[in-house]
Design an enzyme around this catalytic site. Structure first.
Site, PDB file in Angstrom:
ATOM      1  N   ASP A 179      32.725  55.510  27.918  1.00  0.00           N
ATOM      2  CA  ASP A 179      33.875  54.598  27.930  1.00  0.00           C
ATOM      3  C   ASP A 179      33.347  53.207  28.229  1.00  0.00           C
ATOM      4  O   ASP A 179      32.366  53.063  28.991  1.00  0.00           O
ATOM      5  CB  ASP A 179      34.891  55.002  29.014  1.00  0.00           C
ATOM      6  CG  ASP A 179      34.579  54.323  30.340  1.00  0.00           C
ATOM      7  OD1 ASP A 179      33.762  54.885  31.103  1.00  0.00           O
ATOM      8  OD2 ASP A 179      35.131  53.220  30.595  1.00  0.00           O
ATOM      9  N   ASP A 195      40.102  57.637  35.617  1.00  0.00           N
ATOM     10  CA  ASP A 195      39.124  57.365  36.654  1.00  0.00           C
ATOM     11  C   ASP A 195      39.846  57.482  37.997  1.00  0.00           C
ATOM     12  O   ASP A 195      41.074  57.349  38.070  1.00  0.00           O
ATOM     13  CB  ASP A 195      38.504  55.982  36.470  1.00  0.00           C
ATOM     14  CG  ASP A 195      37.186  55.851  37.243  1.00  0.00           C
ATOM     15  OD1 ASP A 195      36.536  54.801  37.128  1.00  0.00           O
ATOM     16  OD2 ASP A 195      36.836  56.806  37.964  1.00  0.00           O
ATOM     17  N   SER A 196      39.057  57.711  39.050  1.00  0.00           N
ATOM     18  CA  SER A 196      39.665  58.108  40.336  1.00  0.00           C
ATOM     19  C   SER A 196      40.154  56.922  41.155  1.00  0.00           C
ATOM     20  O   SER A 196      40.938  57.109  42.087  1.00  0.00           O
ATOM     21  CB  SER A 196      38.625  58.868  41.160  1.00  0.00           C
ATOM     22  OG  SER A 196      37.407  58.126  41.148  1.00  0.00           O
ATOM     23  N   GLY A 197      39.691  55.728  40.835  1.00  0.00           N
ATOM     24  CA  GLY A 197      40.204  54.550  41.531  1.00  0.00           C
ATOM     25  C   GLY A 197      39.244  53.910  42.497  1.00  0.00           C
ATOM     26  O   GLY A 197      39.373  52.718  42.788  1.00  0.00           O
ATOM     27  N   GLY A 198      38.285  54.650  43.012  1.00  0.00           N
ATOM     28  CA  GLY A 198      37.375  54.090  44.013  1.00  0.00           C
ATOM     29  C   GLY A 198      36.584  52.913  43.498  1.00  0.00           C
ATOM     30  O   GLY A 198      36.450  51.882  44.150  1.00  0.00           O
ATOM     31  N   PHE A 199      36.100  53.054  42.298  1.00  0.00           N
ATOM     32  CA  PHE A 199      35.295  51.991  41.678  1.00  0.00           C
ATOM     33  C   PHE A 199      36.118  50.720  41.561  1.00  0.00           C
ATOM     34  O   PHE A 199      35.667  49.617  41.863  1.00  0.00           O
ATOM     35  CB  PHE A 199      34.851  52.464  40.297  1.00  0.00           C
ATOM     36  CG  PHE A 199      33.989  51.500  39.543  1.00  0.00           C
ATOM     37  CD1 PHE A 199      34.526  50.685  38.561  1.00  0.00           C
ATOM     38  CD2 PHE A 199      32.635  51.398  39.827  1.00  0.00           C
ATOM     39  CE1 PHE A 199      33.724  49.783  37.859  1.00  0.00           C
ATOM     40  CE2 PHE A 199      31.828  50.508  39.126  1.00  0.00           C
ATOM     41  CZ  PHE A 199      32.374  49.699  38.139  1.00  0.00           C
ATOM     42  N   ASP A 211      34.703  58.631  44.297  1.00  0.00           N
ATOM     43  CA  ASP A 211      33.285  58.434  44.615  1.00  0.00           C
ATOM     44  C   ASP A 211      33.085  57.027  45.155  1.00  0.00           C
ATOM     45  O   ASP A 211      33.982  56.184  45.090  1.00  0.00           O
ATOM     46  CB  ASP A 211      32.437  58.620  43.352  1.00  0.00           C
ATOM     47  CG  ASP A 211      32.810  57.621  42.246  1.00  0.00           C
ATOM     48  OD1 ASP A 211      33.992  57.238  42.186  1.00  0.00           O
ATOM     49  OD2 ASP A 211      31.934  57.235  41.464  1.00  0.00           O
ATOM     50  N   GLY A 269      27.508  54.963  38.744  1.00  0.00           N
ATOM     51  CA  GLY A 269      26.580  54.076  39.430  1.00  0.00           C
ATOM     52  C   GLY A 269      25.552  53.441  38.521  1.00  0.00           C
ATOM     53  O   GLY A 269      24.527  52.931  38.962  1.00  0.00           O
ATOM     54  N   GLN A 276      25.810  60.209  41.660  1.00  0.00           N
ATOM     55  CA  GLN A 276      25.432  58.899  42.128  1.00  0.00           C
ATOM     56  C   GLN A 276      23.938  58.917  42.487  1.00  0.00           C
ATOM     57  O   GLN A 276      23.229  59.834  42.060  1.00  0.00           O
ATOM     58  CB  GLN A 276      26.305  58.473  43.330  1.00  0.00           C
ATOM     59  CG  GLN A 276      27.764  58.214  42.975  1.00  0.00           C
ATOM     60  CD  GLN A 276      27.964  56.973  42.104  1.00  0.00           C
ATOM     61  OE1 GLN A 276      27.060  56.171  41.903  1.00  0.00           O
ATOM     62  NE2 GLN A 276      29.169  56.831  41.563  1.00  0.00           N
TER      63      GLN A 276
END
Ligand code: MAQ
Length: 366
Positions: free
Chosen positions: A267, A93-97, A147, A217, A190
């Site tokens: 996931d 995962d990109s980390g933003g969440f 995101d 989202g 999103q």
């Protein structure tokens, strides 16, 4: 193994899809459940057990690994696969969440997010470019765009702002990722609980011609009916020949209903987190091993399971381990739960194939 990243559909049953993702490090049978290995470990599991229960791919997380032990350190040590001894595909995962849900003093701008580590308060910044750079340092096989996920309920203009920012970040991630044939960068749809915004987001990402598409989202506090409604709206807008990944989902019931709406990859921390909290998934429903009623029960969780944790240990013993907070309790219940989830996916894949076979056979006999 495959030279490049490819996805092929092998059977369908209505909107449900059976497929195969092929990558240099291995194949992913879809519909697939990806055990969560946030900090480079699927908590309380040995990696050969994770493989043993049938997982083709696991998750890692940019946010956690950049803070500790550090992306550059993992790269110096040969990348996440060697570091964690998992030679098969990894999706990160990109980390933003996680920044928005875990870190402190965070500030989000067009450029990216700045934040302080939840571990030691150190300052960091995460731009779309830095997120892709970190995922590259981890040698991740499937990399997610950065995101902004809006927690629901949210105002329509807030959902729209975050959705449009995420689209701009998707473009920047695509540019930063460049052309890496054996790897993939997925966009993330999103748009919250707005049908119109979901359609706009999906169509804009489709136009970017990415290798795969996540639906983000969701599973962020909305009722299941809203999540499913958003899938009914979003999946038809996504290319049929690319994988679709519903992030953070979910319960067995969520997964069944989402597969029926065209989702290929899942996931969720539920099976691993529940295992650490004394909860076992079984074919007859969930069992809370903390409950005193198990104290004298000699039966295993599921005598017909091929997972030793489900078949070879009494509920009385599991209850004792959980009550005594013995590490083996979390280990055995996590093993049981991941085995349950992978068996669920195996049954789903077989059911789609069987139904497709029935439909084909019916055509032939007509
Ligand atoms: C892990 C996760 C769960 C649920 C939603 C999301 C999301 O929208 N975006 C990202 N990057 N990750 C998510």
């Amino acid at each position: 193994m495959a030279e490049n990243f490819s996805f092929k559909l092998t059977a369908t049953d209505g909107r449900a899809r059976r497929g195969l993702v092929s990558m240099p490090r291995g194949e992913i049978r879809t519909p697939a459940f990806m055990p969560v290995g946030t900090g480079g470990t699927v908590k309380a599991m040995y990696m050969d057990q994770v493989r043993g229960v049938g997982a083709d791919i696991i998750l890692g997380n940019t946010y956690h690994l950049m803070l500790r032990p550090g992306a550059e350190r993992v790269a110096r040590l040969g990348g996440l696969h060697d570091f964690a001894r998992w030679p098969y595909p990894i999706l990160t995962d990109s980390g933003g969440f996680q920044v928005m849900s875990l870190s402190k003093l965070r500030k989000l701008t067009e450029q990216g997010v700045t934040f302080r580590s939840h571990i030691d308060g150190a300052p960091y910044e995460m731009s779309p470019e830095r997120s892709i750079e970190i995922q590259g340092l981890l040698d991740s096989d499937i990399q997610m765009q950065l995101d902004e996920c809006t927690a629901l309920p949210a105002k329509p203009n807030e959902i729209e702002r975050a959705m449009e920012l995420s689209l701009r970040w998707a473009e920047r991630c695509k540019t930063a990722f460049g052309d890496q044939p054996g790897k993939a960068m997925f966009g993330i749809v999103q748009g919250g609980d707005s049908a119109a915004l979901r359609v706009r987001s999906a169509q804009a990402l489709k136009a970017m011609d990415l290798k795969g598409y996540a639906v983000g989202g969701l599973a962020v506090g909305e009722p299941q009916s809203v999540m499913l409604e958003m899938l009914d709206i979003t999946c038809p807008e996504l290319p049929a020949d690319k994988p679709r990944y519903l992030m953070g989902v979910g319960t067995p019931d969520d997964i069944l209903k989402s597969v029926a709406r065209g989702i290929d990859m899942f996931d969720c921390v539920m099976p691993t987190r529940a295992g650490r909290h004394g909860l076992a998934y079984t074919r007859r429903g969930k069992v809370n091993l903390r409950n005193a009623r198990h104290a004298d029960d000699p039966r295993p969780l599921d005598e017909e399971s091929d997972c030793p944790a489900a078949r070879d240990y009494s509920r009385a013993y599991l209850h004792h381990l959980v009550r005594s907070q013995e590490g083996l309790g979390a280990m055995l219940l996590t093993w049981n739960n991941l085995s349950y989830y992978q068996k669920l996916m195996q049954d789903i894949r077989a059911a789609i194939e069987a139904q497709a076979f029935e439909a084909r056979a019916a055509e032939i006999t007509e």
